[in-house]
Every structure is written in C-alpha cells, then in structure tokens.
Design an enzyme around this catalytic site. Structure first.
Site, mmCIF file in Angstrom:
data_model
loop_
_atom_site.group_PDB
_atom_site.id
_atom_site.type_symbol
_atom_site.label_atom_id
_atom_site.label_comp_id
_atom_site.label_asym_id
_atom_site.label_seq_id
_atom_site.Cartn_x
_atom_site.Cartn_y
_atom_site.Cartn_z
ATOM 1 N N GLN A 97 0.846 -1.193 0.000
ATOM 2 C CA GLN A 97 0.000 0.000 0.000
ATOM 3 C C GLN A 97 0.881 1.242 0.000
ATOM 4 O OE1 GLN A 97 -2.320 1.575 3.293
ATOM 5 N NE2 GLN A 97 -4.165 1.540 2.025
ATOM 6 N N ASN A 181 -8.913 7.604 3.875
ATOM 7 C CA ASN A 181 -8.617 7.920 5.277
ATOM 8 C C ASN A 181 -7.978 9.279 5.553
ATOM 9 O OD1 ASN A 181 -9.746 5.475 5.689
ATOM 10 N ND2 ASN A 181 -7.849 4.385 6.133
ATOM 11 N N TYR A 183 -5.622 10.989 4.018
ATOM 12 C CA TYR A 183 -4.213 11.245 3.693
ATOM 13 C C TYR A 183 -4.115 12.084 2.413
ATOM 14 C CZ TYR A 183 -3.483 8.118 7.549
ATOM 15 O OH TYR A 183 -3.508 7.567 8.805
ATOM 16 N N ARG A 230 -7.450 2.203 -2.981
ATOM 17 C CA ARG A 230 -8.363 2.183 -1.834
ATOM 18 C C ARG A 230 -8.970 3.562 -1.642
ATOM 19 N NH1 ARG A 230 -7.761 0.865 4.679
ATOM 20 N NH2 ARG A 230 -9.207 -0.873 4.598
ATOM 21 N N ASN A 238 -9.040 11.253 10.245
ATOM 22 C CA ASN A 238 -8.083 12.340 10.001
ATOM 23 C C ASN A 238 -8.749 13.622 9.517
ATOM 24 O OD1 ASN A 238 -5.669 11.008 10.808
ATOM 25 N ND2 ASN A 238 -5.878 9.720 8.991
ATOM 26 N N GLY A 328 -9.502 -6.775 8.473
ATOM 27 C CA GLY A 328 -8.403 -6.106 9.148
ATOM 28 C C GLY A 328 -8.106 -6.732 10.488
ATOM 29 N N TYR A 356 -0.171 -0.849 17.930
ATOM 30 C CA TYR A 356 0.816 0.097 17.391
ATOM 31 C C TYR A 356 2.104 0.056 18.194
ATOM 32 C CZ TYR A 356 -3.595 1.746 15.473
ATOM 33 O OH TYR A 356 -4.816 1.801 14.858
HETATM 34 C C1 8OZ Z 1 -4.155 3.531 12.010
HETATM 35 C C2 8OZ Z 1 -3.075 4.183 12.567
HETATM 36 C C3 8OZ Z 1 -2.196 4.840 11.757
HETATM 37 C C4 8OZ Z 1 -2.389 4.862 10.388
HETATM 38 C C5 8OZ Z 1 -5.013 4.403 7.742
HETATM 39 C C6 8OZ Z 1 -2.641 4.112 7.534
HETATM 40 O O1 8OZ Z 1 -5.979 4.709 8.456
HETATM 41 C C7 8OZ Z 1 -3.662 4.247 8.348
HETATM 42 C C8 8OZ Z 1 -3.477 4.225 9.822
HETATM 43 C C9 8OZ Z 1 -4.353 3.560 10.641
HETATM 44 O O2 8OZ Z 1 -5.134 4.265 6.521
#
Ligand code: 8OZ
Length: 373
Positions: A97, A181, A183, A230, A238, A328, A356
């Site tokens: 990814q 998500n 980003y 995705r 976020n 997941g 984590y």
């Molecule tokens: C949980 C914690 C940190 C990053 C995502 C890459 O939500 C993440 C992520 C998930 O896509």
C-alpha cells in the site's frame, strides 16, 4: 463450499481465495526498514488470497508516524524483498500500500523538521503516533502543514512512479494506491479539507486531478492490471469530510473505469468503525457507486472492507455485491484466518494495546487454531 474460498483472477494476479488481509499500520519497522519480525508476521498470514501490506511511505515527506516502513531506501527495499519472498514461498500474494500522509504528520518526522505538506494550510484535527526518546509511544497532534504549490505536484507524482517501480523490483505482485482515510490524495478530494483556488481545488474535477495524475503515472510504470486503489467515501478519519461524497466518488469511479485496474477497494462507513456512518444528508449508496463504475466500462474486482464476519463475507461474495472481502483486525489475531473461516472455528479477539508499536508480543505470537488446540 462457498466462492469465498475459491481462486479468483484479479488483474494479473491469481489469488487462491477471495479473502484479503486489509492494510494494517503496526509501527514495528524502526528506521522505516522491514525486519525479521515483519517477515515472520506476513509469512504467517500468507494463506490470505491477497495480503495488502501496512501503509508504506513513498518518500520521507510521505511519512507521518513513528516506525512505519518505507519504499525509498535500498535497506527498506531489501527488507521488503525478504517479505515478498517469504510470502511467495508460503504460497501467498502480496501488494504494497503506497502512502503519502500529507498533513497527517509531525515536523519531528519530516526531512529537516519541515512542515508537512498538503492541499491546504489548515491543520488537521487529528493525531499522529510518535516514539518518545525513552522508547515508549504516544499520540501527538499533527503539525501545521504547508499547502503545496501546483508546480510541486509533478514531483510528488514522480515519487509515486518511482516507488511503484521499486515495489515491483522488490517482488510485490502489485501496488495499492492509498487514496483513503484523509491522507494526501484524500486531502485533495474532499471539500472539507481542500480550500485551493487553482486547478487542484474547487470543482470535483479539479479536486480529483491529483488522484488521476498519480493513477496515470503508476499504471504507465507498472501496468494497471497490477494496480489497485483504496477509497473511503465517507470516513471521518483524520478530519476528512465532504457533504457530497456520492458525487465526488461517482466522478472518481467513472474516471477509474478508464484504466484496466486490478481492483477497487472500498472502505464502507467510518474506517475501523461504524459501517453506517454518514456524511451529508443521505446514506452513501455503495451499490450505485459500483453500478456507475461498471456502466462506465470498469472491470476491476470490487473489494469491500469494514467489519465483515464469516457470514457477511460469504453473503457479499455469493450475492455478487463484492468480489473480494478484506479483513483487518481479525487478521491481527488470527494468522490462519482463512482456515478458521473455512472450518467455522471461533476467532481469537485482538489485543488493542499491542496494535501500534512494540515487538513480537501481540504481533507474531497469536497461535493458529492447530497450535491453540
Ligand atoms: C491507524 C493508525 C495509523 C495509520 C489508515 C494508515 O488509516 C492508516 C493508519 C491507521 O489508513
């Protein structure tokens, strides 16, 4: 026997079943380099039809959390070669990814302590994960970002292209573009974040422009049939929002139909949370999204994710609503998830405290059904 456990061709990749391991951030690759623990973790899960790796930064600038892996150094690519070899030897398939976090980062993780970059100067109401000097982890607010100039975007698109090439050379069967998500790509797509007035902001067409530049570059480099993407149309992750998700993602789906992609991966609802989460005044119509994609000529496998269990996964695949189901959290605590689904054996629940960071504990020590017995 259900179709869920039968083989399926996804673009150029042949999977032994329709069960996918969803991308899961685990923060166990210090120095951004995959290590022995990571090799063992992915090897243990190779009975999935397809493994999607944890989100992996395409550049140091695309990095936003402590100890996540990268795709941008020789050491990291050598580490990934060991992962892809282990998974292939165990009979699995694996895609990486590809991740640029945009503003979901922290100056202490950025090259030269610079501001993270985004579509906007607005700071996200979100947290990132850092490792303290004493080795313990903690969540910290994301840093103030800097809006990218339009003239800088071709450089980032080039970063994606190079990382895709490097991924194939490291033995991956393909790549997944992380456009979900909240980003970087999502920071362009969603109107609640993108406040630009140039060719990359305003209209839906403008907000999707960066996404399509990335898809163009990657598919030209490695082939669309090894490329998946995705998206998460309504997730609030976020600090992402858009009251008109249906229009945005219908436009995106129509555009994606022009490529012969391997798969489209849809996070339904709030990522890792409420499947019925809604933005705007109407529930999101996922069926209509797929109908629009196929009406536009799209042929990619349709992958769904978020809170599926054995029965809902079987139903999704048997009804034709989905071709692939990504799991997941169940894959964190059930390395042999496919076998357990096949034999309808109860699943082990995951330990949230070890999601984590950390080491082997809660990572490679979940027993298979056989070992547990
Ligand atoms: C949980 C914690 C940190 C990053 C995502 C890459 O939500 C993440 C992520 C998930 O896509």
């Amino acid at each position: 026997m259900t179709k869920l456990f039968e083989p399926i061709k996804v673009g150029d990749i042949t999977l032994k079943n329709h069960v996918v391991m969803a991308p899961l951030t685990r923060n166990r690759s210090p120095g951004a380099v995959p290590n022995d623990l990571n090799v063992e973790y992915y090897r243990q899960r190779a009975t999935a039809g397809l493994i999607i790796t944890e989100a992996t930064a395409i550049t140091p600038q695309g990095q936003g959390y402590a100890d996540v892996p990268g795709l941008y150094t020789k050491e990291a690519l050598d580490g990934w070669k060991r992962v892809t070899n282990a998974v292939h030897t165990a009979g699995g398939k694996i895609v990486v990814q590809m991740w640029h976090v945009g503003r979901i980062s922290h100056t202490t993780l950025q090259p030269n302590g610079e501001k993270p970059v985004s579509s906007t100067n607005k700071v996200a109401n979100s947290k990132t994960y850092l490792v303290n000097p004493d080795g313990t982890g903690s969540f910290a607010p994301t840093s103030q970002p800097r809006a990218l100039e339009a003239s800088e975007l071709p450089g980032i698109v080039e970063d994606y292209r190079k990382a895709a090439r490097a991924a194939i050379e490291a033995g991956f069967d393909g790549v997944e573009i992380h456009a979900a998500n909240g980003y970087l790509i999502d920071q362009f797509l969603r109107s609640g974040i993108n406040d630009r007035t140039d060719a990359y902001g305003g209209s839906i067409e403008n907000r999707a422009r960066f996404l399509f530049h990335v898809v163009d570059a990657i598919t030209a480099e490695i082939g669309a049939r090894r490329t998946g993407i995705r998206i998460s149309p309504v997730t609030p992750s976020n600090d992402a929002s858009d009251p008109d998700a249906q229009s945005v993602f219908t436009y995106v789906a129509n555009g994606l139909a022009r490529y012969d992609l391997a798969y489209i991966h849809i996070v339904e609802g709030a990522t890792g949370g409420d499947r019925n989460y809604q933005q705007g005044d109407k529930p999101f119509d996922y069926k209509a999204l797929r109908v629009a994609y196929e009406a536009a000529g799209g042929k990619a496998s349709w992958m769904v994710n978020n809170g599926y269990d054995r029965q809902t996964a079987i139903d999704a695949v048997e009804s034709g609503r989905a071709d692939l189901v990504a799991f997941g959290k169940p894959f964190i605590s059930n390395p042999d998830l496919v076998q357990r689904l096949k034999s309808n054996t109860p699943l082990t629940g995951p330990d949230q405290a070890t999601f984590y960071g950390g080491g082997a504990n809660g990572y490679i020590d979940y027993p298979t059904q056989e070992k547990a017995a």
